[in-house]
Design an enzyme around this catalytic site. Sequence first.
Site, PDB file in Angstrom:
ATOM      1  CE  LYS A 100      53.010 -38.456  24.266  1.00 41.85           C
ATOM      2  NZ  LYS A 100      51.758 -38.726  23.595  1.00 41.85           N
ATOM      3  NE  ARG A 116      49.956 -32.557  21.012  1.00 46.52           N
ATOM      4  CZ  ARG A 116      50.622 -32.559  22.153  1.00 46.52           C
ATOM      5  NH1 ARG A 116      51.543 -33.473  22.374  1.00 46.52           N
ATOM      6  NH2 ARG A 116      50.378 -31.654  23.080  1.00 46.52           N
TER       7      ARG A 116
HETATM    8  N1  HH2 Z   1      50.114 -36.368  23.743  1.00 46.25           N
HETATM    9  C1  HH2 Z   1      50.060 -35.419  24.699  1.00 46.25           C
HETATM   10  C2  HH2 Z   1      49.149 -34.375  24.631  1.00 46.25           C
HETATM   11  N2  HH2 Z   1      48.291 -34.279  23.601  1.00 46.25           N
HETATM   12  N3  HH2 Z   1      47.444 -35.139  21.581  1.00 46.25           N
HETATM   13  C3  HH2 Z   1      47.443 -36.081  20.632  1.00 46.25           C
HETATM   14  N4  HH2 Z   1      46.566 -36.011  19.616  1.00 46.25           N
HETATM   15  N5  HH2 Z   1      48.326 -37.128  20.647  1.00 46.25           N
HETATM   16  C4  HH2 Z   1      49.219 -37.279  21.655  1.00 46.25           C
HETATM   17  O1  HH2 Z   1      49.983 -38.280  21.638  1.00 46.25           O
HETATM   18  C5  HH2 Z   1      49.240 -36.296  22.696  1.00 46.25           C
HETATM   19  C6  HH2 Z   1      48.309 -35.219  22.630  1.00 46.25           C
HETATM   20  C7  HH2 Z   1      51.044 -35.465  25.833  1.00 46.25           C
HETATM   21  O2  HH2 Z   1      52.236 -34.780  25.505  1.00 46.25           O
HETATM   22  P1  HH2 Z   1      52.620 -33.304  25.997  1.00 46.25           P
HETATM   23  O3  HH2 Z   1      51.591 -32.324  25.553  1.00 46.25           O
HETATM   24  O4  HH2 Z   1      53.995 -33.001  25.555  1.00 46.25           O
HETATM   25  O5  HH2 Z   1      52.648 -33.423  27.568  1.00 46.25           O
HETATM   26  P2  HH2 Z   1      51.610 -33.048  28.712  1.00 46.25           P
HETATM   27  O6  HH2 Z   1      50.366 -33.853  28.505  1.00 46.25           O
HETATM   28  O7  HH2 Z   1      52.323 -33.412  29.980  1.00 46.25           O
HETATM   29  O8  HH2 Z   1      51.312 -31.574  28.613  1.00 46.25           O
END
Ligand code: HH2
Length: 284
Positions: free
Chosen positions: A225, A260
């Site tokens: 992040k 995660r």
């Molecule tokens: N962060 C993201 C997505 N889902 N779920 C939980 N429980 N906690 C988190 O911190 C979280 C999440 C965002 O990260 P990412 O999936 O890598 O990116 P994007 O939302 O751009 O797909």
Amino acid sequence: MSTPPGHDTALVAKLLDTTPVVLMGIINVTPDSFSDGNQFLDTDRAVNHAGRLAAQGAHVLDVGGESTRPGADPVPHDVELSRVLPVIEQLAGFASVVCIDTRHAAVADRAIAAGAAMINDVSGLRDPDMVGLAAERHVPVVIMHTPVNDPATMQLHASYDDVVGAIVADLTDRAQRGLEAGVPEVIVDPGFGFGKSIEHNLQIIRRLGEIVAIGHPVLVGASRKSFIGAVVGNAEPTTRDSGSIVVHLACVHTGARLLRVHDVAGHRQAIAMAAAIGPLRDAN
Ligand code: HH2
């Protein structure tokens, strides 16, 4: 409605009983995720990636079809479904638990029918149908904190008198509502980067014990992040795995039970090494 055959929704409870740190590997079936957008939009590539993460030790595979990065636009349900369902269907034979990362009950419903046995809801059950669905299908839910259910504007709401106090109050209330409605297992998540400044994210790490004290298993997802990028000199997202591991190990030390992550292999190695040196957690 009964849970489809082949789903063992008690798997998550068993994992939490037997595994000190549950690794959730990220499968973003999206064109625009902040670190791996477009890499796994193709179903075969997403399934191959899931296979790699499972082989590296992912206990849970978190499949999402909507980016929730700051500034992201919402995705219509039919588009989200067209991304995630073909992937989830092909993960049916995997030993890892399949989790659907969605804010929408209509998407979660179809994903569970296709094989998902867990819901990851970054909106914290704001869809009024989500809690009933999870209870009826007997599916554990990750309830994440975000000040508003709108990735496009959430960073405008990064303003708290006491960020950790606000998260504890919000998650306590949402978790209680979930359990009272019959959700079998509630996992709470402070929501790194969701309506949080760099300093808010650092405070959450320092004071994670207060979130652990709510009494539900805690999941954290700091992987790659932007606050990590900012601390280490604006590194590109794909080069932030080392910083992510440090954040996650600090959170495990304070009591986080699930991580995660994008880099499953690196986290597995770091956890094995930390466990060999001494107890993974503070004795408390
Ligand atoms: N962060 C993201 C997505 N889902 N779920 C939980 N429980 N906690 C988190 O911190 C979280 C999440 C965002 O990260 P990412 O999936 O890598 O990116 P994007 O939302 O751009 O797909």
